[in-house]
Design an enzyme around this catalytic site. Structure first.
Site, PDB file in Angstrom:
ATOM      1  N   GLN A  66      -9.131   2.449  -0.441  1.00 60.21           N
ATOM      2  CA  GLN A  66      -8.977   2.704  -1.876  1.00 60.21           C
ATOM      3  C   GLN A  66      -9.954   3.781  -2.329  1.00 60.21           C
ATOM      4  O   GLN A  66      -9.590   4.683  -3.087  1.00 60.21           O
ATOM      5  CB  GLN A  66      -9.197   1.414  -2.666  1.00 60.21           C
ATOM      6  CG  GLN A  66      -8.071   0.405  -2.430  1.00 60.21           C
ATOM      7  CD  GLN A  66      -8.245  -0.897  -3.162  1.00 60.21           C
ATOM      8  OE1 GLN A  66      -9.271  -1.130  -3.802  1.00 60.21           O
ATOM      9  NE2 GLN A  66      -7.253  -1.764  -3.073  1.00 60.21           N
ATOM     10  N   ARG A 123     -12.829 -14.206  -0.752  1.00 58.60           N
ATOM     11  CA  ARG A 123     -11.911 -14.820   0.221  1.00 58.60           C
ATOM     12  C   ARG A 123     -12.634 -15.651   1.270  1.00 58.60           C
ATOM     13  O   ARG A 123     -12.011 -16.519   1.895  1.00 58.60           O
ATOM     14  CB  ARG A 123     -11.046 -13.742   0.886  1.00 58.60           C
ATOM     15  CG  ARG A 123      -9.961 -13.250  -0.043  1.00 58.60           C
ATOM     16  CD  ARG A 123      -9.003 -12.281   0.596  1.00 58.60           C
ATOM     17  NE  ARG A 123      -7.945 -11.967  -0.361  1.00 58.60           N
ATOM     18  CZ  ARG A 123      -7.176 -10.891  -0.317  1.00 58.60           C
ATOM     19  NH1 ARG A 123      -7.344  -9.987   0.644  1.00 58.60           N
ATOM     20  NH2 ARG A 123      -6.244 -10.697  -1.223  1.00 58.60           N
ATOM     21  N   ASP A 165      -6.983  -7.625   5.283  1.00 58.01           N
ATOM     22  CA  ASP A 165      -6.161  -8.467   4.412  1.00 58.01           C
ATOM     23  C   ASP A 165      -5.538  -9.647   5.161  1.00 58.01           C
ATOM     24  O   ASP A 165      -4.988 -10.561   4.540  1.00 58.01           O
ATOM     25  CB  ASP A 165      -5.048  -7.636   3.760  1.00 58.01           C
ATOM     26  CG  ASP A 165      -5.611  -6.664   2.725  1.00 58.01           C
ATOM     27  OD1 ASP A 165      -6.765  -6.839   2.306  1.00 58.01           O
ATOM     28  OD2 ASP A 165      -4.881  -5.731   2.351  1.00 58.01           O
ATOM     29  N   SER A 181       0.835  -1.219   0.000  1.00 55.87           N
ATOM     30  CA  SER A 181       0.000   0.000   0.000  1.00 55.87           C
ATOM     31  C   SER A 181       0.857   1.252   0.000  1.00 55.87           C
ATOM     32  O   SER A 181       0.580   2.220  -0.724  1.00 55.87           O
ATOM     33  CB  SER A 181      -0.901   0.015   1.241  1.00 55.87           C
ATOM     34  OG  SER A 181      -1.874  -0.986   1.149  1.00 55.87           O
TER      35      SER A 181
END
Ligand code: S3P
Length: 421
Positions: free
Chosen positions: A157, A334, A303, A12
């Site tokens: 984001q 996921r 994440d 990032s």
């Protein structure tokens, strides 16, 4: 898992150093930039937009062109697998006086872009996606008007896209989110001299507040470190040190949760590396208990959920993960991916619409599993495989290059690994 594990640089932060460097006036010298597929996509993109990027030894030098100095790309800009590249770049390009098209690979082409298209349109952007707002994205850049946005979901984001668009808009642009997401953009902009006002989870920038090029050193990625931290917690005889890992509180929810589960994790030599806090992380073999993970902490460990799920298979009792439906629109679904693949290894794990429930401890057994084309699933399965009895074969593991190319060099220090090209 013993000794020093030097993990790759933060993805990032690397994207932001490149992009904000491109928009800066003057040169930005970046040390320890992550050289992974995702960051290559950003580097290629800014080059296509006329920005000079040079590598000299360990440094990458970006010759910034200023907020309004980018040039139109010849052809489409391929963002590969990288949602961060596409979403942040869309904010930048919405305010440039030329047309751009952003494309991505099969996974990125399935991911929702309405979350940036709709708020950018409210600022006057002319931007379209496919019929259901997926990539490719077409942008006819032009004048933007500052706006106050209230995001329905916490997303760094989306927040970053809108703040970058705000630098190109008239007046001020603010973004508030329901819970704190990673704040690397706000920190990096501030470090480059931009005035970012922060009031709780609301951040405000003003148009034409020009970033100025700087020297940046990228910390090790806590999301990459998490795989080896969990391995150290779970494998007998472990005592590992991971140097210079980013410990930004908007990213370090996994450390909080793993500690609450009983993980022996210590932060040594806490310090600042430019705008980001870092520490040497020490982790050793621990007995873990199940945990309840939900609410505001979820965006701060989003994440790391695949590897937390692996840890949960070895913890005693139940681990429940909720409020994490965003996992369904990452590089893969996921929730479905980790439940299916850990299930093949004997884990007791059940999906929920917004998370999963893991019942532990279970002895994992080696199996043939699949990455679902998702780097974090592949690495979580590799750590699960190192705990399991027998051999685990992960197909589609080449996607590890997307975020952590060095992973396959570190794994053989505690597991027998064959790589089959
Ligand atoms: C990222 C933000 C998060 C995260 C992704 C990287 C970033 O995505 O999952 O891996 O660099 O801003 P969302 O903003 O979609 O939550």
């Amino acid at each position: 898992v013993r000794g020093r594990f030097v993990v790759d640089a933060d993805k990032s932060v690397s994207h932001r150093a490149l992009l904000i460097g491109a928009l800066a006036r003057g040169a930005t010298r970046i040390s320890n930039l992550l050289d992974s597929e995702d960051c290559r996509a950003t580097r290629r993109a800014i080059r296509q937009l006329g920005v000079g990027v040079r590598e000299t030894g360990d440094e990458t030098i970006v010759s910034g062109r200023g907020l309004r100095g980018l040039a139109p790309a010849a052809g489409e800009i391929d963002c590969g697998n990288s949602g961060t590249t596409m979403r942040l770049l869309a904010g930048v390009l919405a305010g440039q006086p030329f047309e751009s098209t952003l494309t991505g690979d099969v996974s990125l082409s399935r991911r929702p872009m309405d979350r940036i298209i709709l708020p950018l349109r409210e600022m006057g952007a002319r931007i379209t996606g496919s019929e259901d707002s997926r990539p490719p994205i077409h942008i006819s850049g032009g004048d933007l008007t500052g706006k106050s946005h209230s995001l329905p979901i916490a997303s760094a984001q989306v927040k970053s896209c809108l703040l970058l668009a705000g630098l190109l808009a008239s007046g001020s642009t603010s973004v508030s989110e329901p819970a704190a997401s990673r704040d690397h953009t706000e920190r990096m902009l501030g470090y480059f001299g931009v005035d970012v006002e922060t009031d709780g989870n609301r951040h405000t920038v003003r148009g034409d507040d020009q970033p100025l090029g700087r020297e940046v050193t990228v910390p090790a990625d806590i999301s990459s470190a998490a795989f080896f931290i969990v391995a150290a917690l779970l494998l007998d005889g472990s005592d590992a040190i991971l140097p210079s890992v980013g410990t930004n509180p908007t990213r370090s929810g996994a450390l909080e949760v793993l500690r609450a589960m009983g993980g022996q994790i210590r932060l040594l030599d806490e310090r600042l590396l430019g705008p980001e806090p870092v520490a040497d992380v020490q982790a050793g073999r621990s007995r873990l208990e199940g945990a309840l993970i939900r609410g505001e902490i979820v965006p701060r460990l989003i994440d790391e959920i695949p590897i937390i799920a692996v840890a949960a298979t070895q913890a005693s009792g139940k681990t429940t993960i909720a409020d994490a439906s965003e996992l369904r629109v990452k590089e893969s679904d996921r929730i479905a991916a980790i439940v299916a693949e850990l299930g093949k290894m004997g884990a007791r794990i059940d999906p929920r619409p917004d998370g999963m429930v893991v019942d532990g401890p279970t002895r994992l057994r080696g199996a043939r599993v699949d990455s679902h084309g998702d780097h974090r699933i592949a690495m979580a399965l590799a750590i699960a495989g190192s705990l399991a009895d027998g051999k685990t074969t992960i197909s589609g593991a080449e996607c590890i290059r997307i975020s952590f190319p060095g992973f396959v060099r570190l794994l053989p220090r505690f597991a027998m690994v064959d790589v089959d090209e």
